[in-house]
Design an enzyme around this catalytic site. Structure first.
Site, PDB file in Angstrom:
ATOM      1  N   LYS A  58      -5.792   4.652 -20.450  1.00 21.50           N
ATOM      2  CA  LYS A  58      -6.182   5.433 -21.684  1.00 21.50           C
ATOM      3  C   LYS A  58      -4.608   5.282 -22.312  1.00 21.50           C
ATOM      4  O   LYS A  58      -4.404   4.021 -22.038  1.00 21.50           O
ATOM      5  CB  LYS A  58      -6.679   6.526 -21.560  1.00 21.50           C
TER       6      LYS A  58
ATOM      7  N   ASP B 225      -4.700  18.016 -17.084  1.00 22.24           N
ATOM      8  CA  ASP B 225      -4.581  16.287 -17.406  1.00 22.24           C
ATOM      9  C   ASP B 225      -4.320  16.187 -18.698  1.00 22.24           C
ATOM     10  O   ASP B 225      -5.611  17.226 -19.709  1.00 22.24           O
ATOM     11  CB  ASP B 225      -6.128  16.185 -16.607  1.00 22.24           C
TER      12      ASP B 225
ATOM     13  N   TYR C 264     -12.933  15.689 -17.311  1.00 18.03           N
ATOM     14  CA  TYR C 264     -13.813  14.904 -17.605  1.00 18.03           C
ATOM     15  C   TYR C 264     -14.719  14.880 -16.452  1.00 18.03           C
ATOM     16  O   TYR C 264     -14.749  15.630 -15.464  1.00 18.03           O
ATOM     17  CB  TYR C 264     -12.830  13.821 -17.249  1.00 18.03           C
TER      18      TYR C 264
ATOM     19  N   ARG D   7       0.913  -1.521  -0.118  1.00 14.08           N
ATOM     20  CA  ARG D   7       0.672  -0.004   0.008  1.00 14.08           C
ATOM     21  C   ARG D   7       0.524   1.428   0.376  1.00 14.08           C
ATOM     22  O   ARG D   7       0.649   2.207  -0.310  1.00 14.08           O
ATOM     23  CB  ARG D   7      -0.941  -0.332   0.991  1.00 14.08           C
TER      24      ARG D   7
HETATM   25  C1  LIG Z   1     -11.033   8.919 -17.778  1.00 16.99           C
HETATM   26  C2  LIG Z   1     -10.424  10.078 -18.197  1.00 16.99           C
HETATM   27  C3  LIG Z   1      -9.980  10.321 -15.897  1.00 16.99           C
HETATM   28  C4  LIG Z   1     -10.533   9.049 -15.839  1.00 16.99           C
HETATM   29  O1  LIG Z   1      -9.487   8.424 -15.124  1.00 16.99           O
HETATM   30  P1  LIG Z   1     -10.261   6.984 -14.880  1.00 16.99           P
HETATM   31  O2  LIG Z   1      -8.944   6.001 -14.772  1.00 16.99           O
HETATM   32  O3  LIG Z   1     -11.199   6.237 -15.454  1.00 16.99           O
HETATM   33  O4  LIG Z   1     -10.523   7.236 -13.239  1.00 16.99           O
HETATM   34  C5  LIG Z   1      -9.364  11.578 -15.737  1.00 16.99           C
HETATM   35  N1  LIG Z   1      -9.467  12.563 -16.599  1.00 16.99           N
HETATM   36  C6  LIG Z   1      -9.684  12.256 -18.304  1.00 16.99           C
HETATM   37  C7  LIG Z   1      -8.906  13.098 -19.243  1.00 16.99           C
HETATM   38  C8  LIG Z   1      -9.522  10.738 -18.714  1.00 16.99           C
HETATM   39  O5  LIG Z   1     -10.238  10.536 -20.131  1.00 16.99           O
END
Ligand SMILES: *Cc1c(COP(=O)(O)O)cnc(C)c1O
Length: 405
Positions: free
Chosen positions: A205, A180, A108, A55
């Protein structure tokens, strides 16, 4: 963070492959060993072991972090169980009651929900603004603004914001610029070099890229912030699993290669969509007609794999289009080798207030496409037949329902 011996290759594709190859690995394994262990033996009480309990940290997760940091060209990286746990850990670790956040109004859905429905309950106020307008961001700053949080290109409209201009706004303030970079990754956009203080990812992603894991990452330039987030992650329990870290390391090796092909395919499909009479609008950063084109060609190496478009047949057309796909998959993910189509208004952004959706361009007919690595001719053929069906359904169903009713 100690980087592995081979992490300093200057060119991206070489670094992506070699940043996780440890030349001193036991047995000389070329791939990073998957250390599937909860706990680590200590030689004595008070032993200053590198790892104690997974953890807090784990060797495979640490190898992913070293590789992500080397790839991005930033000194610090932490890996998380999901993109949302990365963002949650960052915000819980840095904000306190009474603080203020400025966030792009197209982000998001989970980020919007976290700020609007959860952190607000703890006394953190957020102002959502059009982050493609740096002056609007400047005007929203308050003395207690701790973060400006943006995505570029933004999910799902693909609006582009100028990271260097935003860095000018937050420079010399106590506000951190958090970007992001999930949609392009460091393969196509160096947000750290453009002035972001913190870079966040959903590694779910493009970075892992094969629809096999969920994961996230936070990279930063500041050691004090990094240590704070490491402590918060251990306290919350938001670290990535070793198995997912192992798969994500493998994904990273082909990331630049995939991003290049995603971008080539997406540009072809975007241009094709733009040429169609049935399509009302197409948003893709590297289309000359897109609002963010001038900024995109300055700060991105390519357009990326994401396209947003709207059919003239609106909501019904979008639903029929999505239902008619034979190659692309209707799903709530993006950034993988398989092409994925999403209808944001009813799927990823269903939790966003409808009036707010409409105001920010997430219309009921908007379709988001994550262009995969299939042959683009097959994708165009698939979209062609789905567009034909969407057109026919919007013309022909009306008389049919009149007859029935
Ligand atoms: C999918 C996504 C997130 C969240 O990520 P998870 O792995 O689904 O928790 C945050 N920001 C963007 C731009 C995303 O496409």
């Amino acid at each position: 963070m100690a980087s592995l011996p081979s992490a300093d290759h200057p060119r991206l594709q070489t670094r992506a492959i070699h940043a996780s190859v440890d030349r001193d690995a036991p047995f000389g394994s070329v791939t990073t060993p998957l250390i599937q262990s909860t706990t680590f033996r200590q030689s004595a009480i008070g032993d200053d072991a590198a790892h104690t309990y997974s953890r807090a940290s784990n060797p495979t997760v640490a190898a992913l972090e070293a590789a992500l940091a080397a790839f991005e060209g930033l000194p610090y990286a932490l890996a998380f169980s999901t993109g949302m746990s990365a963002i949650t850990t960052l915000l819980l670790g840095t904000l306190r009651s009474g603080d203020h956040v400025v966030c792009g109004n197209v982000v998001y859905g989970g980020t919007y929900r976290l700020l609007d429905q959860i952190l607000r309950q703890f006394g953190v106020a957020t102002t959502f603004v059009d982050a493609s307008d740096a002056e609007a961001v400047r005007a929203a700053l308050r003395p207690n603004t701790r973060h400006v949080i943006v995505e570029t290109p933004a999910n799902p409209t693909l609006d582009v914001c100028d990271v260097a201009a935003l860095a000018d706004v937050t420079r010399d303030t106590d506000t951190l610029l958090v970007v992001d970079n999930t949609f392009l990754t460091a393969a196509l956009q160096d947000v750290g070099a453009l002035g972001a203080d913190v870079v966040v990812y959903s590694t779910t992603k493009y970075i892992e890229g094969h629809n096999a894991t969920v994961g996230g990452a936070v990279l930063c330039k500041d050691e004090v912030l990094h240590n704070r987030l490491d402590f918060i992650r251990k306290s919350l329990g938001t670290i990535q699993s070793p198995q997912n870290a192992w798969l994500t390391i493998r994904g990273l090796k082909t990331l630049p290669l995939r991003m290049e092909r995603h971008s080539e395919n997406a540009l072809l499909v975007a241009q094709w969509l733009e040429s169609r009479d049935e399509v009302a609008s197409v948003s893709y950063p590297f289309l000359k007609s897109s609002a963010g084109y001038a900024t995109a060609i300055r700060q991105q190496r390519a357009g990326g794999g994401m396209i947003a478009f709207e059919l003239k047949s609106g909501f019904d057309g979008a639903v029929t289009f999505c239902r008619s796909l034979q190659c692309a998959i209707l799903a709530e993910n993006l950034g993988a080798v398989e092409s994925i189509v999403t209808h944001p208004a009813s799927m990823t952004h269903a939790d966003v207030d409808p009036a707010e959706r409409e105001r920010t361009g997430i219309t009921d007919g908007l379709i988001r496409v994550s262009i995969g690595l299939e042959d683009p001719a097959d994708l165009i053929q698939d979209f062609d037949q789905a567009i034909q069906r969407a057109k026919r359904s919007s013309v022909s169903t009306k008389p049919a329902t009149e007859v029935v009713s």
